[in-house]
Design a protein around this motif. Structure first.
Motif, PDB file in Angstrom:
ATOM      1  N   ILE A 107      70.628  88.141  31.157  1.00 30.64           N
ATOM      2  CA  ILE A 107      70.425  86.692  31.176  1.00 30.64           C
ATOM      3  C   ILE A 107      69.204  86.332  30.338  1.00 30.64           C
ATOM      4  O   ILE A 107      69.236  85.402  29.524  1.00 30.64           O
ATOM      5  CB  ILE A 107      70.260  86.193  32.624  1.00 30.64           C
ATOM      6  N   GLU A 108      68.117  87.068  30.541  1.00 34.16           N
ATOM      7  CA  GLU A 108      66.878  86.809  29.804  1.00 34.16           C
ATOM      8  C   GLU A 108      67.068  87.048  28.311  1.00 34.16           C
ATOM      9  O   GLU A 108      66.512  86.324  27.475  1.00 34.16           O
ATOM     10  CB  GLU A 108      65.763  87.713  30.344  1.00 34.16           C
ATOM     11  N   THR A 109      67.877  88.032  27.956  1.00 34.34           N
ATOM     12  CA  THR A 109      68.034  88.428  26.558  1.00 34.34           C
ATOM     13  C   THR A 109      68.997  87.533  25.800  1.00 34.34           C
ATOM     14  O   THR A 109      68.737  87.153  24.646  1.00 34.34           O
ATOM     15  CB  THR A 109      68.515  89.890  26.470  1.00 34.34           C
ATOM     16  N   ALA A 159      73.651  78.777  38.365  1.00 35.06           N
ATOM     17  CA  ALA A 159      72.355  78.267  37.933  1.00 35.06           C
ATOM     18  C   ALA A 159      71.545  79.309  37.173  1.00 35.06           C
ATOM     19  O   ALA A 159      70.535  78.969  36.549  1.00 35.06           O
ATOM     20  CB  ALA A 159      71.562  77.772  39.133  1.00 35.06           C
ATOM     21  N   LEU A 160      71.960  80.566  37.217  1.00 37.70           N
ATOM     22  CA  LEU A 160      71.299  81.598  36.416  1.00 37.70           C
ATOM     23  C   LEU A 160      71.515  81.369  34.925  1.00 37.70           C
ATOM     24  O   LEU A 160      70.784  81.902  34.094  1.00 37.70           O
ATOM     25  CB  LEU A 160      71.816  82.983  36.814  1.00 37.70           C
ATOM     26  N   ILE A 161      72.528  80.571  34.582  1.00 41.79           N
ATOM     27  CA  ILE A 161      72.755  80.187  33.187  1.00 41.79           C
ATOM     28  C   ILE A 161      71.813  79.032  32.862  1.00 41.79           C
ATOM     29  O   ILE A 161      71.924  77.968  33.465  1.00 41.79           O
ATOM     30  CB  ILE A 161      74.212  79.739  32.953  1.00 41.79           C
TER      31      ILE A 161
END
Length: 266
Positions: A107-109, A159-161
């Motif tokens: 997700i972070e990348t 919501a992680l998006i």
């Protein structure tokens, strides 16, 4: 970081954490649009602590009742409505914890880009509008069962998006299962407490392992500004949401997404 950046980012975090327009998107976009350097992990922890303090402070009476009710079965007493709601909040928190820990690095990348934020803002904004327009809006949060709470919890995973909005997607899910606007918002805000707390603990663990110096004065100011703006946001949102509805936020989300696609391409 200069003080203009500190003030702007802290206030933006406080306001957008509880509005259905995505705080993570705005914290990502503001440095991109202004050319500011990344604010860093310590700053993110500080402003989230401010938001957490605001929501706990605003719902302090409810939080005390939830804790007492949730702990009652451990002492051999019946949980009652407050205890039941407390355990439903725990249930709804589990999915995002599992998925967030499993996919934090991808997700972070790969997802913290203006294009992803743009499409998430548009798509989930439209979904919010549909839920607000077509949801029956007849139930209070106390009427939730485990299926409804788990449904809201599964929606929260989205919501992680970046660009989705944690409060936005949980309010959407609440409206879709029949909660009225105020009840859907209250449940979303109460659900924010364990999520923000756990996220803050995770970020703090990362911060402890880092060797960068910590500017405590700047962080305390950011925490205070974030907390004040978050408290004001919650108060005004709950006061006016029945009259205002979700349409202004949907319009903002779609407009933001369209502008981002025009600037950065789709």
């Amino acid at each position: 970081m200069d003080w203009l950046q500190v003030i702007a980012l802290a206030i933006v975090q406080g306001l957008t954490e509880f509005l259905p327009i995505s705080s993570s998107a705005h914290l990502i976009l503001l440095p991109v649009l202004t050319g500011w350097t990344d604010q860093g992990l310590a700053f993110d922890v500080a402003v989230h602590v401010g938001s957490l303090a605001a929501v706990i402070g605003y719902f302090r009476a409810e939080v005390v009742r939830l804790i007492r009710g949730g702990a009652a079965p451990l002492a051999g007493r019946p949980a009652g409505p407050d205890g039941r709601l407390a355990w439903l909040i725990v249930l709804a928190t589990i999915p995002v914890c599992i998925v967030g820990l499993a996919f934090a690095d991808p997700i972070e990348t790969y997802l913290r880009t203006p294009t992803v934020i743009a499409w998430a803002s548009i798509v989930f904004g439209i979904v919010l509008w549909l839920a607000d327009r077509h949801g029956p809006r007849v139930r209070e949060e106390g009427s939730l069962g485990w299926r409804g709470a788990l449904g809201v919890g599964l929606a929260q995973v989205l919501a992680l998006i970046p660009g989705t909005s944690r409060s936005g997607i949980t309010i959407t899910a609440g409206l879709a299962i029949g909660l009225d606007r105020r009840a859907a918002s209250r449940f979303a805000f109460l659900l924010a407490i364990p999520v923000i707390a756990l996220s803050g603990l995770y970020q703090t663990a990362q911060l402890i392992t880092a060797s960068a110096p910590v500017p405590w004065g700047t962080l305390l100011a950011a925490t205070a500004l974030s907390g004040l703006s978050a408290w004001l946001c919650i108060h005004l949102f709950l006061r006016f949401i029945e009259r205002v509805g979700m349409t202004p936020f949907v319009i903002y989300r779609v407009a933001l997404g369209v502008v981002l696609l025009a600037v950065y391409g789709g």
